[in-house]
Every structure is written in structure tokens, then in C-alpha cells.
Design an enzyme around this catalytic site. Structure first.
Site, PDB file in Angstrom:
ATOM      1  N   HIS A  26     -36.631  15.476  26.624  1.00  0.00           N
ATOM      2  CA  HIS A  26     -36.799  16.030  27.969  1.00  0.00           C
ATOM      3  C   HIS A  26     -36.145  17.401  28.033  1.00  0.00           C
ATOM      4  O   HIS A  26     -35.592  17.879  27.036  1.00  0.00           O
ATOM      5  CB  HIS A  26     -36.263  15.074  29.037  1.00  0.00           C
ATOM      6  CG  HIS A  26     -34.805  14.765  28.983  1.00  0.00           C
ATOM      7  ND1 HIS A  26     -34.215  14.073  27.932  1.00  0.00           N
ATOM      8  CD2 HIS A  26     -33.789  15.028  29.861  1.00  0.00           C
ATOM      9  CE1 HIS A  26     -32.926  13.928  28.162  1.00  0.00           C
ATOM     10  NE2 HIS A  26     -32.646  14.501  29.318  1.00  0.00           N
ATOM     11  N   HIS A  68     -33.572  18.815  29.846  1.00  0.00           N
ATOM     12  CA  HIS A  68     -32.192  19.122  30.206  1.00  0.00           C
ATOM     13  C   HIS A  68     -31.481  19.917  29.106  1.00  0.00           C
ATOM     14  O   HIS A  68     -31.704  19.665  27.918  1.00  0.00           O
ATOM     15  CB  HIS A  68     -31.426  17.841  30.516  1.00  0.00           C
ATOM     16  CG  HIS A  68     -31.776  17.250  31.852  1.00  0.00           C
ATOM     17  ND1 HIS A  68     -31.445  15.955  32.216  1.00  0.00           N
ATOM     18  CD2 HIS A  68     -32.436  17.766  32.919  1.00  0.00           C
ATOM     19  CE1 HIS A  68     -31.881  15.715  33.443  1.00  0.00           C
ATOM     20  NE2 HIS A  68     -32.486  16.798  33.889  1.00  0.00           N
ATOM     21  N   ASP A  95     -28.608  19.869  27.707  1.00  0.00           N
ATOM     22  CA  ASP A  95     -27.882  19.146  26.662  1.00  0.00           C
ATOM     23  C   ASP A  95     -28.824  18.363  25.750  1.00  0.00           C
ATOM     24  O   ASP A  95     -28.363  17.600  24.891  1.00  0.00           O
ATOM     25  CB  ASP A  95     -26.809  18.229  27.255  1.00  0.00           C
ATOM     26  CG  ASP A  95     -27.357  17.106  28.112  1.00  0.00           C
ATOM     27  OD1 ASP A  95     -28.400  17.327  28.780  1.00  0.00           O
ATOM     28  OD2 ASP A  95     -26.768  16.008  28.129  1.00  0.00           O
ATOM     29  N   HIS A  96     -30.122  18.595  25.903  1.00  0.00           N
ATOM     30  CA  HIS A  96     -31.120  17.981  25.025  1.00  0.00           C
ATOM     31  C   HIS A  96     -32.063  19.011  24.407  1.00  0.00           C
ATOM     32  O   HIS A  96     -32.623  18.761  23.339  1.00  0.00           O
ATOM     33  CB  HIS A  96     -31.933  16.929  25.789  1.00  0.00           C
ATOM     34  CG  HIS A  96     -31.127  15.734  26.142  1.00  0.00           C
ATOM     35  ND1 HIS A  96     -31.142  14.558  25.419  1.00  0.00           N
ATOM     36  CD2 HIS A  96     -30.231  15.531  27.143  1.00  0.00           C
ATOM     37  CE1 HIS A  96     -30.311  13.687  25.949  1.00  0.00           C
ATOM     38  NE2 HIS A  96     -29.735  14.260  27.000  1.00  0.00           N
ATOM     39  N   HIS A 110     -35.863   9.590  34.580  1.00  0.00           N
ATOM     40  CA  HIS A 110     -34.690  10.473  34.523  1.00  0.00           C
ATOM     41  C   HIS A 110     -35.155  11.902  34.802  1.00  0.00           C
ATOM     42  O   HIS A 110     -34.593  12.614  35.638  1.00  0.00           O
ATOM     43  CB  HIS A 110     -34.042  10.348  33.154  1.00  0.00           C
ATOM     44  CG  HIS A 110     -32.839  11.200  32.944  1.00  0.00           C
ATOM     45  ND1 HIS A 110     -31.655  10.998  33.621  1.00  0.00           N
ATOM     46  CD2 HIS A 110     -32.624  12.268  32.119  1.00  0.00           C
ATOM     47  CE1 HIS A 110     -30.766  11.896  33.217  1.00  0.00           C
ATOM     48  NE2 HIS A 110     -31.329  12.680  32.317  1.00  0.00           N
ATOM     49  N   ASP A 142     -32.419   9.871  27.457  1.00  0.00           N
ATOM     50  CA  ASP A 142     -31.620   9.389  28.582  1.00  0.00           C
ATOM     51  C   ASP A 142     -32.368   8.362  29.421  1.00  0.00           C
ATOM     52  O   ASP A 142     -32.070   8.192  30.608  1.00  0.00           O
ATOM     53  CB  ASP A 142     -31.209  10.560  29.483  1.00  0.00           C
ATOM     54  CG  ASP A 142     -30.121  11.417  28.866  1.00  0.00           C
ATOM     55  OD1 ASP A 142     -29.634  11.083  27.776  1.00  0.00           O
ATOM     56  OD2 ASP A 142     -29.770  12.444  29.485  1.00  0.00           O
ATOM     57  N   HIS A 165     -26.163   9.279  24.578  1.00  0.00           N
ATOM     58  CA  HIS A 165     -24.789   9.440  25.070  1.00  0.00           C
ATOM     59  C   HIS A 165     -23.954   8.188  24.800  1.00  0.00           C
ATOM     60  O   HIS A 165     -24.484   7.075  24.752  1.00  0.00           O
ATOM     61  CB  HIS A 165     -24.784   9.700  26.581  1.00  0.00           C
ATOM     62  CG  HIS A 165     -25.397  10.996  26.990  1.00  0.00           C
ATOM     63  ND1 HIS A 165     -24.704  12.174  27.042  1.00  0.00           N
ATOM     64  CD2 HIS A 165     -26.672  11.289  27.373  1.00  0.00           C
ATOM     65  CE1 HIS A 165     -25.498  13.149  27.442  1.00  0.00           C
ATOM     66  NE2 HIS A 165     -26.701  12.631  27.657  1.00  0.00           N
TER      67      HIS A 165
END
Length: 254
Positions: free
Chosen positions: A56, A58, A60-61, A114, A133, A171
Site C-alpha cells: 500500500h 503509506h 513506511d511501506h 487499512h 497492514d 509490524h
């Protein structure tokens, strides 16, 4: 046909994953939480990076996409929403598509909720799924963009995978998830698992990967229909029971 998965910590609580198709020697990176760490791990392993597989958009991805692509020449594959970080994937994928890494085939599974366009990658030959996530050990992702119905449907698609499928979530949230799970479910299997998790984290051990079978047996978000009565929702549609558990987690302070 076989694959090798290399897992390592990134940022404060992310995991990075490098996957190698053993027949061809080609490797893929699942998401790009920390470009410097990922490039360091690639160099240490001596692996040739062919693909970046985003789950996805975001940061941090997908935030390390540009740096890793520039350093390795890897092609970026992911849902269309990844363009939101500033650069579209080289190939856009959605549920039902297939991605080839050498001889390894990844099935793309729609897993929105998400984020709206979230996807997961499942390699039947290795019995592994990279779920970003969407599904966590004893948890699931927050609904930042999607609806409870969408997320419930996504979780059910993942739950249909074989029970022994290794689930690599992004995570290390498991101890916190376990504390919440114990607040809504008193099943003996959950209590036993939570004790193991707390002990493992005290020792500094990872709790990822998990398995589909273990999550179906103990994860309150997958067990929502069985927990509906405890949530005061006996007879409610499954996605409403899920929504109640998700809302309880969002406000949980334990």
C-alpha cells in the site's frame, strides 16, 4: 521450487522482508520502510534485487521506493494508490493478478480496508503470504480509508488460505494486540498464546511470522462472529461484530 525469506527490523516497529527465488537467484523486497537498511541487508546477502512489491501507499511501506530503485534498477510493483507518494509503480496490480519472481509466482490478493487499494502477496509454492497492514498477529490494521465491510471481506480472503501458510505482517504489534485480545476473549487457546507472546517479547524475540491457522484460532478480529455475543451483538451480521471489535481496539488503553 523454493524461496528464501530474510526478515529484519526497520524503523521503530516495522519489519523488512527480502524474498529470494532459489532457482533463479532473483530477489524481491516487500515494501520499502527504510531504504538504507534494506540496501545494507541486500549487500550483506549478495542478492540481486529484481522487484519491489508494495502492499500500500503509506510512507513506511513505499517511502524507500525511489532510492532503492535508483540503487538497484528494480521494478516497482504495487496498487495504483502508491502513486500518492510521488511516483507511480512500474506495474500496477490488483486482486487476481500474478507476479513472477523467477520461477516463483505471487498471487495478488485484494485486501483493502487499512487503505482502499491495499493488496497482499501470496506464494503458494513457499506457503507464505506478505500481508502488509491488513492482518497482524492477533490484530488487524486500522481502518484509515476503508469500511468495516471491506476490511472484513479482506480478512476472509486471507483466512481462506491454507492454515499452514506463514503470514509475514509488517509490524511488531503483537504484545499490544494480545493485551487487547484478552479484554474481549477468554478462550483458553488465546490465554496460552498470549503467555507465550509476553515471554517471547521479554526475551527480545520476534513474534512474526504467524500462521493463518493460528490467527483463525486466536485472533479476535477473525473470531468476530464467535465473539458477537460478548459485544452485545448476538445475531448481527459478521462485519458489524468485526466493526465493534475494531472500535473497541481503537479506544483501548491497556
Amino acid at each position: 521450487m523454493s524461496i528464501t525469506v530474510h526478515q529484519f527490523p526497520c524503523l521503530s516497529d516495522n519489519y523488512g522482508f527480502l524474498v529470494r527465488d532459489d532457482a533463479s537467484g532473483l530477489a524481491a523486497c516487500i515494501d520499502t520502510p527504510d531504504a538504507a537498511v534494506i540496501l545494507r541487508e541486500l549487500n550483506a546477502l549478495g542478492w540481486k534485487l529484481d522487484l519491489i512489491l508494495n502492499t500500500h501507499w503509506h510512507p513506511d511501506h513505499a517511502g524507500g521506493n525511489a532510492e532503492i530503485k535508483a540503487a538497484t534498477g528494480a521494478h516497482v510493483i504495487g496498487p495504483a494508490e502508491v502513486e500518492r507518494i510521488g511516483q507511480a509503480p512500474d506495474r500496477i496490480v490488483a486482486g487476481g493478478d500474478i507476479v513472477a519472481l523467477g520461477e516463483t509466482r505471487f498471487e495478488v490478493i485484494e485486501s483493502g480496508g487499512h487503505t482502499l487499494g491495499h493488496v497482499a502477496y501470496y506464494a503458494p509454492a513457499g506457503d507464505v503470504a506478505f500481508v502488509g497492514d491488513t492482518l497482524f498477529a492477533l490484530g488487524c490494521g486500522r481502518l484509515f480509508e476503508g469500511t468495516p465491510q471491506q476490511m472484513w471481506d479482506s480478512l476472509q480472503r486471507l483466512a481462506e488460505l491454507p492454515d499452514d501458510t506463514k503470514v509475514y505482517c509488517a509490524h511488531e504489534y503483537t504484545a499490544s494486540n494480545a493485551r487487547f485480545a484478552l479484554s474481549v476473549d477468554d478462550a483458553p487457546a488465546l490465554k496460552a498464546r498470549a503467555g507465550d507472546i509476553f515471554a517471547a517479547r521479554e526475551r527480545g524475540e520476534w513474534t512474526v511470522p504467524t500462521t493463518i491457522g493460528l490467527e483463525k484460532a486466536t485472533n479476535p478480529f477473525l473470531r468476530a462472529p464467535a465473539l458477537a455475543g460478548r459485544m452485545g451483538l448476538s445475531g448481527a451480521p459478521d462485519h458489524e461484530a468485526f466493526a465493534a471489535i475494531r472500535a473497541a481496539k481503537d479506544s483501548f488503553k491497556g
